[in-house]
Design a protein around this motif. Sequence first.
Motif, PDB file in Angstrom:
ATOM      1  N   THR A 102      35.717  76.803 -24.522  1.00  0.00           N
ATOM      2  CA  THR A 102      35.726  77.942 -23.669  1.00  0.00           C
ATOM      3  C   THR A 102      35.483  77.805 -22.358  1.00  0.00           C
ATOM      4  O   THR A 102      36.021  78.327 -21.593  1.00  0.00           O
ATOM      5  N   TYR A 103      34.597  76.921 -21.964  1.00  0.00           N
ATOM      6  CA  TYR A 103      34.230  76.642 -20.876  1.00  0.00           C
ATOM      7  C   TYR A 103      35.322  75.958 -19.863  1.00  0.00           C
ATOM      8  O   TYR A 103      35.578  76.511 -18.733  1.00  0.00           O
ATOM      9  N   VAL A 104      36.095  75.265 -20.584  1.00  0.00           N
ATOM     10  CA  VAL A 104      37.301  74.572 -19.627  1.00  0.00           C
ATOM     11  C   VAL A 104      38.377  75.467 -19.443  1.00  0.00           C
ATOM     12  O   VAL A 104      39.190  75.239 -18.637  1.00  0.00           O
ATOM     13  N   GLN A 105      38.352  76.737 -20.145  1.00  0.00           N
ATOM     14  CA  GLN A 105      39.459  77.683 -19.735  1.00  0.00           C
ATOM     15  C   GLN A 105      39.385  78.294 -18.514  1.00  0.00           C
ATOM     16  O   GLN A 105      40.010  78.834 -18.126  1.00  0.00           O
ATOM     17  N   ILE A 106      38.245  78.118 -17.842  1.00  0.00           N
ATOM     18  CA  ILE A 106      37.805  78.860 -16.492  1.00  0.00           C
ATOM     19  C   ILE A 106      38.814  78.809 -15.427  1.00  0.00           C
ATOM     20  O   ILE A 106      39.170  79.701 -14.657  1.00  0.00           O
ATOM     21  N   ASN A 107      39.652  77.531 -15.514  1.00  0.00           N
ATOM     22  CA  ASN A 107      40.617  77.516 -14.410  1.00  0.00           C
ATOM     23  C   ASN A 107      42.063  77.925 -14.955  1.00  0.00           C
ATOM     24  O   ASN A 107      42.954  77.813 -13.852  1.00  0.00           O
ATOM     25  N   ASP A 108      42.267  78.375 -16.218  1.00  0.00           N
ATOM     26  CA  ASP A 108      43.473  78.747 -16.569  1.00  0.00           C
ATOM     27  C   ASP A 108      43.778  80.124 -16.443  1.00  0.00           C
ATOM     28  O   ASP A 108      43.170  80.953 -16.179  1.00  0.00           O
ATOM     29  N   PRO A 109      45.042  80.303 -15.925  1.00  0.00           N
ATOM     30  CA  PRO A 109      45.704  81.508 -15.406  1.00  0.00           C
ATOM     31  C   PRO A 109      45.130  82.788 -16.105  1.00  0.00           C
ATOM     32  O   PRO A 109      45.141  83.753 -15.873  1.00  0.00           O
ATOM     33  N   ASP A 110      45.110  82.502 -17.427  1.00  0.00           N
ATOM     34  CA  ASP A 110      44.871  83.501 -18.349  1.00  0.00           C
ATOM     35  C   ASP A 110      43.562  83.379 -19.440  1.00  0.00           C
ATOM     36  O   ASP A 110      43.604  83.259 -20.544  1.00  0.00           O
ATOM     37  N   ALA A 111      42.720  83.119 -18.440  1.00  0.00           N
ATOM     38  CA  ALA A 111      41.435  82.400 -18.834  1.00  0.00           C
ATOM     39  C   ALA A 111      40.627  83.406 -20.046  1.00  0.00           C
ATOM     40  O   ALA A 111      40.112  82.755 -20.827  1.00  0.00           O
ATOM     41  N   GLY A 112      40.780  84.844 -19.508  1.00  0.00           N
ATOM     42  CA  GLY A 112      39.752  85.582 -20.446  1.00  0.00           C
ATOM     43  C   GLY A 112      40.548  85.456 -21.851  1.00  0.00           C
ATOM     44  O   GLY A 112      39.553  85.379 -22.824  1.00  0.00           O
ATOM     45  N   ASN A 118      42.145  57.927 -20.822  1.00  0.00           N
ATOM     46  CA  ASN A 118      43.330  57.708 -20.602  1.00  0.00           C
ATOM     47  C   ASN A 118      44.103  58.573 -19.480  1.00  0.00           C
ATOM     48  O   ASN A 118      44.922  59.363 -19.894  1.00  0.00           O
ATOM     49  N   LYS A 119      43.741  58.368 -18.292  1.00  0.00           N
ATOM     50  CA  LYS A 119      44.220  59.401 -17.232  1.00  0.00           C
ATOM     51  C   LYS A 119      45.634  59.725 -17.074  1.00  0.00           C
ATOM     52  O   LYS A 119      46.126  60.501 -16.880  1.00  0.00           O
ATOM     53  N   GLU A 120      46.474  58.540 -17.612  1.00  0.00           N
ATOM     54  CA  GLU A 120      48.013  58.396 -17.430  1.00  0.00           C
ATOM     55  C   GLU A 120      48.540  59.411 -18.402  1.00  0.00           C
ATOM     56  O   GLU A 120      49.500  60.061 -18.271  1.00  0.00           O
ATOM     57  N   LEU A 121      47.911  59.854 -19.553  1.00  0.00           N
ATOM     58  CA  LEU A 121      48.174  60.770 -20.322  1.00  0.00           C
ATOM     59  C   LEU A 121      48.357  62.206 -20.055  1.00  0.00           C
ATOM     60  O   LEU A 121      48.824  63.295 -20.342  1.00  0.00           O
ATOM     61  N   ARG A 122      47.280  62.414 -18.701  1.00  0.00           N
ATOM     62  CA  ARG A 122      46.874  63.844 -18.368  1.00  0.00           C
ATOM     63  C   ARG A 122      47.782  63.880 -17.017  1.00  0.00           C
ATOM     64  O   ARG A 122      47.560  65.005 -16.464  1.00  0.00           O
ATOM     65  N   ALA A 123      48.610  62.890 -16.520  1.00  0.00           N
ATOM     66  CA  ALA A 123      49.382  62.868 -15.382  1.00  0.00           C
ATOM     67  C   ALA A 123      50.205  64.040 -15.057  1.00  0.00           C
ATOM     68  O   ALA A 123      50.384  64.613 -14.159  1.00  0.00           O
ATOM     69  N   ASP A 124      50.898  64.621 -15.965  1.00  0.00           N
ATOM     70  CA  ASP A 124      51.790  65.798 -15.814  1.00  0.00           C
ATOM     71  C   ASP A 124      51.174  66.960 -16.348  1.00  0.00           C
ATOM     72  O   ASP A 124      51.935  68.061 -16.491  1.00  0.00           O
ATOM     73  N   TRP A 125      49.986  66.869 -16.637  1.00  0.00           N
ATOM     74  CA  TRP A 125      49.262  68.305 -16.922  1.00  0.00           C
ATOM     75  C   TRP A 125      49.066  69.403 -15.684  1.00  0.00           C
ATOM     76  O   TRP A 125      49.156  68.475 -14.595  1.00  0.00           O
ATOM     77  N   PRO A 126      49.116  70.469 -15.804  1.00  0.00           N
ATOM     78  CA  PRO A 126      48.996  71.342 -14.501  1.00  0.00           C
ATOM     79  C   PRO A 126      47.599  71.133 -14.096  1.00  0.00           C
ATOM     80  O   PRO A 126      46.556  70.633 -14.809  1.00  0.00           O
ATOM     81  N   SER A 127      47.452  71.323 -12.644  1.00  0.00           N
ATOM     82  CA  SER A 127      46.121  71.328 -11.986  1.00  0.00           C
ATOM     83  C   SER A 127      44.888  71.747 -12.633  1.00  0.00           C
ATOM     84  O   SER A 127      43.727  71.333 -12.994  1.00  0.00           O
ATOM     85  N   HIS A 128      45.167  73.025 -13.207  1.00  0.00           N
ATOM     86  CA  HIS A 128      44.112  73.824 -13.813  1.00  0.00           C
ATOM     87  C   HIS A 128      43.564  73.069 -15.137  1.00  0.00           C
ATOM     88  O   HIS A 128      42.405  73.373 -15.635  1.00  0.00           O
ATOM     89  N   CYS A 129      44.499  72.179 -15.742  1.00  0.00           N
ATOM     90  CA  CYS A 129      44.095  71.533 -16.770  1.00  0.00           C
ATOM     91  C   CYS A 129      43.153  70.282 -16.585  1.00  0.00           C
ATOM     92  O   CYS A 129      42.493  69.626 -17.385  1.00  0.00           O
ATOM     93  N   LYS A 130      43.155  69.679 -15.284  1.00  0.00           N
ATOM     94  CA  LYS A 130      42.746  68.586 -14.925  1.00  0.00           C
ATOM     95  C   LYS A 130      41.386  68.639 -14.228  1.00  0.00           C
ATOM     96  O   LYS A 130      40.536  67.802 -14.281  1.00  0.00           O
ATOM     97  N   THR A 131      40.944  70.014 -13.803  1.00  0.00           N
ATOM     98  CA  THR A 131      39.513  70.094 -12.992  1.00  0.00           C
ATOM     99  C   THR A 131      38.705  70.573 -13.743  1.00  0.00           C
ATOM    100  O   THR A 131      37.469  70.836 -13.069  1.00  0.00           O
ATOM    101  N   ALA A 132      38.536  71.131 -14.935  1.00  0.00           N
ATOM    102  CA  ALA A 132      37.648  71.779 -15.267  1.00  0.00           C
ATOM    103  C   ALA A 132      36.379  70.864 -15.603  1.00  0.00           C
ATOM    104  O   ALA A 132      35.105  71.162 -15.583  1.00  0.00           O
ATOM    105  N   ILE A 133      36.780  69.777 -16.148  1.00  0.00           N
ATOM    106  CA  ILE A 133      35.645  68.788 -16.614  1.00  0.00           C
ATOM    107  C   ILE A 133      36.033  67.282 -15.807  1.00  0.00           C
ATOM    108  O   ILE A 133      37.361  67.058 -16.054  1.00  0.00           O
TER     109      ILE A 133
END
Length: 170
Positions: A32-42, A155-170
């Motif tokens: 729930t917490y990591v959704q804070i940066n998501d465009p459709d967080a609610g 394994n940060k390389e697995l997250r390399a192509d993720w959008p920025s809002h998926c990388k910054t919550a934690i």
Amino acid sequence: MGEVGEKSEKARLDVVWRLCNASMALFFGLATYVQINDPDAGLWMVGYGVPSLLCALIGWWPQVTESAPWRTVADLHVLLSSAVVSILGWTLVKERVTDIFQREEGREFCGLLLTVFWLLLCRHSGRSPVGVLRVSTAAAIAVFPFVSWVYYYVNKELRADWPSHCKTAI
């Protein structure tokens, strides 16, 4: 096994069941917490927050699954989540996605599918003492999201192509 042995086995299973639900409450709370940066967080915060609350209630009072309010909320969540899982699943199949964790729709699909499976596993668990099969299944499922999360975090390389809002919550 004697009566005392059976009671202690049931007590151990109850403790493990409560711990599994507390773990899943923690995991869904973290989700729930990591959704804070998501465009459709609610939307996603409700999608994970409701199971977090339901699991916390089971951890505190396992018989809550037999109450009408708990069942109503859980059943409604399973129904709505199943519909969204079906839509996301169809999208993934139609687009022939193979690395589902590399696509946001794939991660959303897996997360909601986990909430559905967990709430179905919890359904009617308060009727009688939980058995070995349910507790073993719960323990296996409860470990999986934490191991997966740590694996992707390390394994940060697995997250390399993720959008920025998926990388910054934690």
